[in-house]
Scaffold this motif. Sequence first.
Motif, PDB file in Angstrom:
ATOM      1  N   GLN A   1      -4.822  -7.289 -11.131  1.00  0.00           N
ATOM      2  CA  GLN A   1      -5.764  -6.391 -11.802  1.00  0.00           C
ATOM      3  C   GLN A   1      -6.737  -5.748 -10.817  1.00  0.00           C
ATOM      4  OE1 GLN A   1      -7.374  -9.135 -14.726  1.00  0.00           O
ATOM      5  NE2 GLN A   1      -5.923  -8.398 -16.245  1.00  0.00           N
ATOM      6  N   ARG A   2      -6.370  -5.730  -9.555  1.00  0.00           N
ATOM      7  CA  ARG A   2      -7.238  -5.204  -8.514  1.00  0.00           C
ATOM      8  C   ARG A   2      -6.506  -4.148  -7.691  1.00  0.00           C
ATOM      9  NH1 ARG A   2      -9.633  -8.862  -3.672  1.00  0.00           N
ATOM     10  NH2 ARG A   2      -8.958  -7.276  -2.253  1.00  0.00           N
ATOM     11  N   ALA A   3      -7.207  -3.090  -7.331  1.00  0.00           N
ATOM     12  CA  ALA A   3      -6.668  -2.059  -6.446  1.00  0.00           C
ATOM     13  C   ALA A   3      -7.685  -1.854  -5.327  1.00  0.00           C
ATOM     14  CB  ALA A   3      -6.443  -0.752  -7.202  1.00  0.00           C
ATOM     15  N   VAL A   4      -7.194  -1.722  -4.101  1.00  0.00           N
ATOM     16  CA  VAL A   4      -8.073  -1.522  -2.956  1.00  0.00           C
ATOM     17  C   VAL A   4      -7.645  -0.267  -2.222  1.00  0.00           C
ATOM     18  CG1 VAL A   4      -8.944  -2.492  -0.801  1.00  0.00           C
ATOM     19  CG2 VAL A   4      -8.464  -4.005  -2.738  1.00  0.00           C
ATOM     20  N   PHE A   5      -8.599   0.654  -2.027  1.00  0.00           N
ATOM     21  CA  PHE A   5      -8.380   1.888  -1.275  1.00  0.00           C
ATOM     22  C   PHE A   5      -8.997   1.709   0.103  1.00  0.00           C
ATOM     23  CE2 PHE A   5      -9.999   5.848   0.422  1.00  0.00           C
ATOM     24  CZ  PHE A   5      -8.902   6.679   0.328  1.00  0.00           C
ATOM     25  N   HIS A   6      -8.256   2.131   1.133  1.00  0.00           N
ATOM     26  CA  HIS A   6      -8.825   2.170   2.484  1.00  0.00           C
ATOM     27  C   HIS A   6      -8.238   3.363   3.221  1.00  0.00           C
ATOM     28  CE1 HIS A   6      -5.129  -0.173   3.147  1.00  0.00           C
ATOM     29  NE2 HIS A   6      -5.145   0.344   4.354  1.00  0.00           N
ATOM     30  N   ASP A   7      -8.960   3.827   4.224  1.00  0.00           N
ATOM     31  CA  ASP A   7      -8.508   4.996   4.968  1.00  0.00           C
ATOM     32  C   ASP A   7      -8.730   4.800   6.468  1.00  0.00           C
ATOM     33  OD1 ASP A   7     -11.201   5.484   5.533  1.00  0.00           O
ATOM     34  OD2 ASP A   7     -11.405   6.981   3.959  1.00  0.00           O
TER      35      ASP A   7
ATOM     36  N   GLY B   1       0.809  -1.202   0.000  1.00  0.00           N
ATOM     37  CA  GLY B   1       0.000   0.000   0.000  1.00  0.00           C
ATOM     38  C   GLY B   1       0.847   1.258   0.000  1.00  0.00           C
ATOM     39  N   VAL B   2       0.372   2.260  -0.727  1.00  0.00           N
ATOM     40  CA  VAL B   2       1.055   3.551  -0.799  1.00  0.00           C
ATOM     41  C   VAL B   2       0.044   4.652  -0.492  1.00  0.00           C
ATOM     42  CG1 VAL B   2       2.797   2.793  -2.469  1.00  0.00           C
ATOM     43  CG2 VAL B   2       0.657   3.744  -3.282  1.00  0.00           C
ATOM     44  N   PRO B   3       0.499   5.755   0.109  1.00  0.00           N
ATOM     45  CA  PRO B   3      -0.411   6.871   0.353  1.00  0.00           C
ATOM     46  C   PRO B   3      -1.071   7.301  -0.954  1.00  0.00           C
ATOM     47  CG  PRO B   3       1.675   7.228   1.459  1.00  0.00           C
ATOM     48  CD  PRO B   3       1.849   6.026   0.577  1.00  0.00           C
TER      49      PRO B   3
ATOM     50  N   THR C   1     -13.586   1.599   2.523  1.00  0.00           N
ATOM     51  CA  THR C   1     -12.871   0.683   1.632  1.00  0.00           C
ATOM     52  C   THR C   1     -13.575   0.683   0.281  1.00  0.00           C
ATOM     53  OG1 THR C   1     -12.200  -0.758   3.458  1.00  0.00           O
ATOM     54  CG2 THR C   1     -12.114  -1.698   1.247  1.00  0.00           C
ATOM     55  N   VAL C   2     -12.795   0.808  -0.785  1.00  0.00           N
ATOM     56  CA  VAL C   2     -13.335   0.727  -2.140  1.00  0.00           C
ATOM     57  C   VAL C   2     -12.432  -0.207  -2.934  1.00  0.00           C
ATOM     58  CG1 VAL C   2     -13.982   1.966  -4.237  1.00  0.00           C
ATOM     59  CG2 VAL C   2     -14.157   3.113  -2.023  1.00  0.00           C
ATOM     60  N   THR C   3     -13.027  -1.175  -3.618  1.00  0.00           N
ATOM     61  CA  THR C   3     -12.272  -2.096  -4.453  1.00  0.00           C
ATOM     62  C   THR C   3     -12.487  -1.705  -5.912  1.00  0.00           C
ATOM     63  OG1 THR C   3     -12.548  -3.856  -2.839  1.00  0.00           O
ATOM     64  CG2 THR C   3     -11.921  -4.521  -5.075  1.00  0.00           C
TER      65      THR C   3
ATOM     66  N   ASN D   1     -13.999  15.874   0.345  1.00  0.00           N
ATOM     67  CA  ASN D   1     -14.314  16.422  -0.970  1.00  0.00           C
ATOM     68  C   ASN D   1     -13.386  17.606  -1.207  1.00  0.00           C
ATOM     69  OD1 ASN D   1     -15.473  17.367  -3.317  1.00  0.00           O
ATOM     70  ND2 ASN D   1     -17.528  17.575  -2.488  1.00  0.00           N
ATOM     71  N   PRO D   2     -12.525  17.601  -2.188  1.00  0.00           N
ATOM     72  CA  PRO D   2     -12.523  16.789  -3.398  1.00  0.00           C
ATOM     73  C   PRO D   2     -11.671  15.520  -3.319  1.00  0.00           C
ATOM     74  CG  PRO D   2     -10.967  18.576  -3.689  1.00  0.00           C
ATOM     75  CD  PRO D   2     -11.622  18.755  -2.324  1.00  0.00           C
ATOM     76  N   TYR D   3     -10.939  15.323  -2.220  1.00  0.00           N
ATOM     77  CA  TYR D   3     -10.083  14.137  -2.087  1.00  0.00           C
ATOM     78  C   TYR D   3     -10.306  13.480  -0.739  1.00  0.00           C
ATOM     79  CZ  TYR D   3      -7.447  16.037  -6.027  1.00  0.00           C
ATOM     80  OH  TYR D   3      -7.089  16.525  -7.253  1.00  0.00           O
ATOM     81  N   GLN D   4     -10.048  12.178  -0.686  1.00  0.00           N
ATOM     82  CA  GLN D   4     -10.046  11.443   0.569  1.00  0.00           C
ATOM     83  C   GLN D   4      -8.675  10.798   0.711  1.00  0.00           C
ATOM     84  OE1 GLN D   4     -12.579  11.129   2.866  1.00  0.00           O
ATOM     85  NE2 GLN D   4     -11.172  10.019   4.184  1.00  0.00           N
ATOM     86  N   PRO D   5      -7.905  11.189   1.740  1.00  0.00           N
ATOM     87  CA  PRO D   5      -6.585  10.581   1.912  1.00  0.00           C
ATOM     88  C   PRO D   5      -6.707   9.155   2.438  1.00  0.00           C
ATOM     89  CG  PRO D   5      -7.047  12.099   3.717  1.00  0.00           C
ATOM     90  CD  PRO D   5      -8.196  12.197   2.746  1.00  0.00           C
ATOM     91  N   GLY D   6      -5.829   8.296   1.971  1.00  0.00           N
ATOM     92  CA  GLY D   6      -5.826   6.918   2.434  1.00  0.00           C
ATOM     93  C   GLY D   6      -4.649   6.161   1.862  1.00  0.00           C
ATOM     94  N   ILE D   7      -4.827   4.872   1.727  1.00  0.00           N
ATOM     95  CA  ILE D   7      -3.794   3.959   1.219  1.00  0.00           C
ATOM     96  C   ILE D   7      -4.394   3.176   0.055  1.00  0.00           C
ATOM     97  CG2 ILE D   7      -2.339   1.954   1.770  1.00  0.00           C
ATOM     98  CD1 ILE D   7      -1.492   4.440   3.280  1.00  0.00           C
ATOM     99  N   MET D   8      -3.640   3.057  -1.037  1.00  0.00           N
ATOM    100  CA  MET D   8      -4.068   2.254  -2.187  1.00  0.00           C
ATOM    101  C   MET D   8      -3.100   1.082  -2.308  1.00  0.00           C
ATOM    102  SD  MET D   8      -6.382   2.072  -4.661  1.00  0.00           S
ATOM    103  CE  MET D   8      -6.999   3.672  -5.177  1.00  0.00           C
ATOM    104  N   THR D   9      -3.650  -0.101  -2.408  1.00  0.00           N
ATOM    105  CA  THR D   9      -2.856  -1.316  -2.581  1.00  0.00           C
ATOM    106  C   THR D   9      -3.252  -1.958  -3.907  1.00  0.00           C
ATOM    107  OG1 THR D   9      -2.833  -1.648  -0.199  1.00  0.00           O
ATOM    108  CG2 THR D   9      -2.231  -3.537  -1.557  1.00  0.00           C
TER     109      THR D   9
END
Length: 123
Positions: free
Chosen positions: A95-101, A43-45, A106-108, A83-91
Amino acid sequence: MAIRCILGIAAAAAALAVLGGCAMPATPQSNVPASPTTSAASGVPFALFTHCGIYEAQVQGSFFVADEPLDDGNGNPPAGWGNPYQPGIMTVGGQRAVFHDDSGHTVTFHERAGATSFLRTCS
């Protein structure tokens, strides 16, 4: 023979210098970034662009679409999202990316292989 080896090392160093100069500018990682690979990574910021809802992300040069798009029904992020951004981690893995904060969101996303732009543009 030694000269040939030195020339080979110099050529490799020059190639790395040219490739290293192709990095993306330091802008928020929000549907914009870097290399065209989607190999497994830790995961990266990441600043997820949420302004018109959560539909897509560009990660490591690849375009991803949310498995379950999120908005408030009026083209805004859902309640509780920045809004306009949500800081978190993307992994990214395959072919899959998962965002969580830190708020528990969590968004897949799944990759749109071969895509060169976003499906929709936020006004």
